[in-house]
Motif scaffolding. Structure first.
Motif, PDB file in Angstrom:
ATOM      1  N   LEU A 128     107.200  87.730  39.324  1.00 27.53           N
ATOM      2  CA  LEU A 128     108.154  88.793  40.156  1.00 27.53           C
ATOM      3  C   LEU A 128     107.235  90.093  40.777  1.00 27.53           C
ATOM      4  O   LEU A 128     106.626  90.781  40.049  1.00 27.53           O
ATOM      5  CB  LEU A 128     108.917  89.369  38.987  1.00 27.53           C
ATOM      6  CG  LEU A 128     110.127  88.500  38.492  1.00 27.53           C
ATOM      7  CD1 LEU A 128     110.792  89.169  37.429  1.00 27.53           C
ATOM      8  CD2 LEU A 128     110.751  87.976  39.781  1.00 27.53           C
ATOM      9  N   HIS A 140     110.942  87.200  46.924  1.00 27.18           N
ATOM     10  CA  HIS A 140     111.292  88.111  45.848  1.00 27.18           C
ATOM     11  C   HIS A 140     111.070  87.703  44.501  1.00 27.18           C
ATOM     12  O   HIS A 140     111.025  88.243  43.497  1.00 27.18           O
ATOM     13  CB  HIS A 140     113.070  88.270  45.877  1.00 27.18           C
ATOM     14  CG  HIS A 140     113.508  88.988  47.181  1.00 27.18           C
ATOM     15  ND1 HIS A 140     113.793  87.900  48.295  1.00 27.18           N
ATOM     16  CD2 HIS A 140     113.473  90.195  47.875  1.00 27.18           C
ATOM     17  CE1 HIS A 140     114.315  88.642  49.437  1.00 27.18           C
ATOM     18  NE2 HIS A 140     114.030  90.044  48.982  1.00 27.18           N
ATOM     19  N   GLY A 141     110.646  86.302  44.316  1.00 30.56           N
ATOM     20  CA  GLY A 141     109.792  85.717  43.218  1.00 30.56           C
ATOM     21  C   GLY A 141     109.468  84.388  43.433  1.00 30.56           C
ATOM     22  O   GLY A 141     109.730  83.744  44.518  1.00 30.56           O
ATOM     23  N   VAL A 178     116.837  82.344  38.314  1.00 31.12           N
ATOM     24  CA  VAL A 178     116.089  83.552  38.738  1.00 31.12           C
ATOM     25  C   VAL A 178     116.707  84.147  39.865  1.00 31.12           C
ATOM     26  O   VAL A 178     116.918  85.567  39.643  1.00 31.12           O
ATOM     27  CB  VAL A 178     114.545  83.092  39.220  1.00 31.12           C
ATOM     28  CG1 VAL A 178     113.924  84.276  39.795  1.00 31.12           C
ATOM     29  CG2 VAL A 178     113.819  82.473  38.011  1.00 31.12           C
ATOM     30  N   LEU A 180     118.410  88.378  39.714  1.00 27.50           N
ATOM     31  CA  LEU A 180     117.711  89.206  40.747  1.00 27.50           C
ATOM     32  C   LEU A 180     118.804  89.810  41.750  1.00 27.50           C
ATOM     33  O   LEU A 180     118.973  90.777  42.000  1.00 27.50           O
ATOM     34  CB  LEU A 180     116.668  88.565  41.832  1.00 27.50           C
ATOM     35  CG  LEU A 180     115.577  88.088  41.207  1.00 27.50           C
ATOM     36  CD1 LEU A 180     114.328  87.463  42.263  1.00 27.50           C
ATOM     37  CD2 LEU A 180     114.787  89.325  40.417  1.00 27.50           C
ATOM     38  N   VAL A 191     113.497  82.693  46.381  1.00 28.64           N
ATOM     39  CA  VAL A 191     112.520  82.362  45.116  1.00 28.64           C
ATOM     40  C   VAL A 191     112.100  81.040  45.390  1.00 28.64           C
ATOM     41  O   VAL A 191     112.729  80.007  44.787  1.00 28.64           O
ATOM     42  CB  VAL A 191     113.551  82.511  43.975  1.00 28.64           C
ATOM     43  CG1 VAL A 191     112.610  82.114  42.908  1.00 28.64           C
ATOM     44  CG2 VAL A 191     114.194  83.691  43.748  1.00 28.64           C
ATOM     45  N   VAL A 232     113.115  86.039  33.819  1.00 29.50           N
ATOM     46  CA  VAL A 232     113.193  87.297  34.435  1.00 29.50           C
ATOM     47  C   VAL A 232     113.256  88.291  33.468  1.00 29.50           C
ATOM     48  O   VAL A 232     112.719  89.545  33.418  1.00 29.50           O
ATOM     49  CB  VAL A 232     114.336  87.286  35.482  1.00 29.50           C
ATOM     50  CG1 VAL A 232     114.680  88.523  35.816  1.00 29.50           C
ATOM     51  CG2 VAL A 232     114.362  86.155  36.490  1.00 29.50           C
ATOM     52  N   ALA A 241     110.270  89.538  31.902  1.00 29.27           N
ATOM     53  CA  ALA A 241     108.943  89.710  32.666  1.00 29.27           C
ATOM     54  C   ALA A 241     108.317  91.066  32.513  1.00 29.27           C
ATOM     55  O   ALA A 241     108.756  92.344  32.109  1.00 29.27           O
ATOM     56  CB  ALA A 241     109.530  89.929  34.152  1.00 29.27           C
TER      57      ALA A 241
END
Length: 327
Positions: A33, A67-68, A85, A89, A106, A136, A139
């Motif tokens: 991330l 974004h990931g 994920v 987000l 992602v 997530v 993280a």
């Protein structure tokens, strides 16, 4: 040059890593991330890949940032993890803005861990979407290696595989890091059964401090699993240098050399070897020579991360680890 303070990919400023595991199923998910949308690219070299959102990163395509990045066990079932994920987000209003919506981008890749002794009787509800959400939630800049995240159910030839990471700080203060779920068909150790192929790149005692091999040579490698797509090593390399999508693609391509320095044979028909490259853009853009240095460092970091993954793995589900197999 020296390793970063943590010798983890999170030595690259602007990154966190989240892991989540299903211990009964012996499988897991790892998410990378960035704290801000990031430029990224991917290079797929294995013969049996499983991926999602790879084409969006092509320099010719519209979306400039992701974004990931999601790495998952579970074979094709594990592609669901990226949906989890995305859900987390989107709830945080992170994503590509379009028409009043935020769509998190992602990209993801999966490895095969379905035959590792875990309970995969999940019926119509594989655990991966929930594992993506939990990853997530978990993280952080500090995270576990070995039997963690996407590396929990991994094998490395005849040995237990795992999750590994490493970093390096270049002389110009640019940081480069790597994270890998090491699950190759090939071997990470030389024919002596002890010496890592990546031994010459070791920093300190990060994967055991083994001495140089008494004899060198390719030797015969017995492939542990020869079902199509039945293994796969998946990884992400990162830098704080500002990169374009095209430059990130070049770094991903160069980073695959790290696979070849740590695994033999590599990029087989049975692997889906995939490397993502990501820029957090905290430092200036490199010139072509600087980009070459970043790519070379990424390859070395990735080779070290593969060896660390196997060194730090532990026995689970009947899979024997390096440290319990090598006395």
């Amino acid at each position: 040059m020296a390793t970063g303070a943590k010798n983890l990919i999170t030595d690259v400023p602007g990154l966190m890593i989240g892991n989540a595991e299903d211990m009964a199923a012996i499988t897991g998910v790892t998410v990378i991330l960035p704290d801000e949308p990031a430029v990224a690219a991917a290079d797929v070299r294995g013969g049996g890949p499983g991926t999602r959102e790879i084409d969006v990163m092509d320099p010719a395509n519209l979306v400039e940032q992701i974004h990931g990045i999601c790495l998952s066990g579970g074979s094709a079932f594990g592609l669901d993890a990226a949906g989890g994920v995305m859900s987390r987000l989107e709830a945080a209003r992170r994503g590509f803005p379009i028409g009043g919506f935020h769509v998190p981008i992602v990209p993801s890749a999966i490895l095969f861990d379905l035959m590792n002794g875990g309970d995969k009787a999940w019926g119509e509800d594989p655990p991966y979407r929930d594992l993506g959400k939990k990853a997530v939630d978990n993280a952080a800049v500090e995270f576990a290696l070995g039997n963690a995240g996407a590396g929990l159910g991994a094998t490395a030839g005849p040995l237990k595989g795992g999750l590994g990471s490493a970093s390096i700080v270049l002389d110009n203060a640019v940081t480069v890091g790597a994270i890998v779920a090491a699950n190759p068909t090939g071997s990470v150790v030389m024919p002596d059964g002890r010496t890592f192929w990546a031994w010459a790149l070791e920093e300190g005692d990060e994967f055991g401090g083994n001495p140089p091999p008494a004899a060198r040579g390719q030797g015969d490698v017995a492939l542990a699993n020869t079902l199509p797509g039945a293994n796969t090593t998946i990884a992400c390399v990162a830098t704080d240098a500002t990169l374009s999508k095209g430059q990130a693609k070049r770094v991903a391509t160069m980073a695959h050399d790290g696979f070849a320095r740590a695994i033999r044979p590599v990029h087989t028909p049975f692997d889906g070897d995939t490397v993502f490259a990501l820029s957090t853009a905290k430092r200036p853009a490199p010139d072509p020579a600087g980009l070459s240095q970043i790519g070379a460092a990424a390859a070395d970091c990735l080779a070290r991360a593969i060896a660390r993954a196997v060194w730090l793995a532990e026995d689970v589900g009947g899979m024997r680890s390096y440290r319990s197999s090598v006395r």
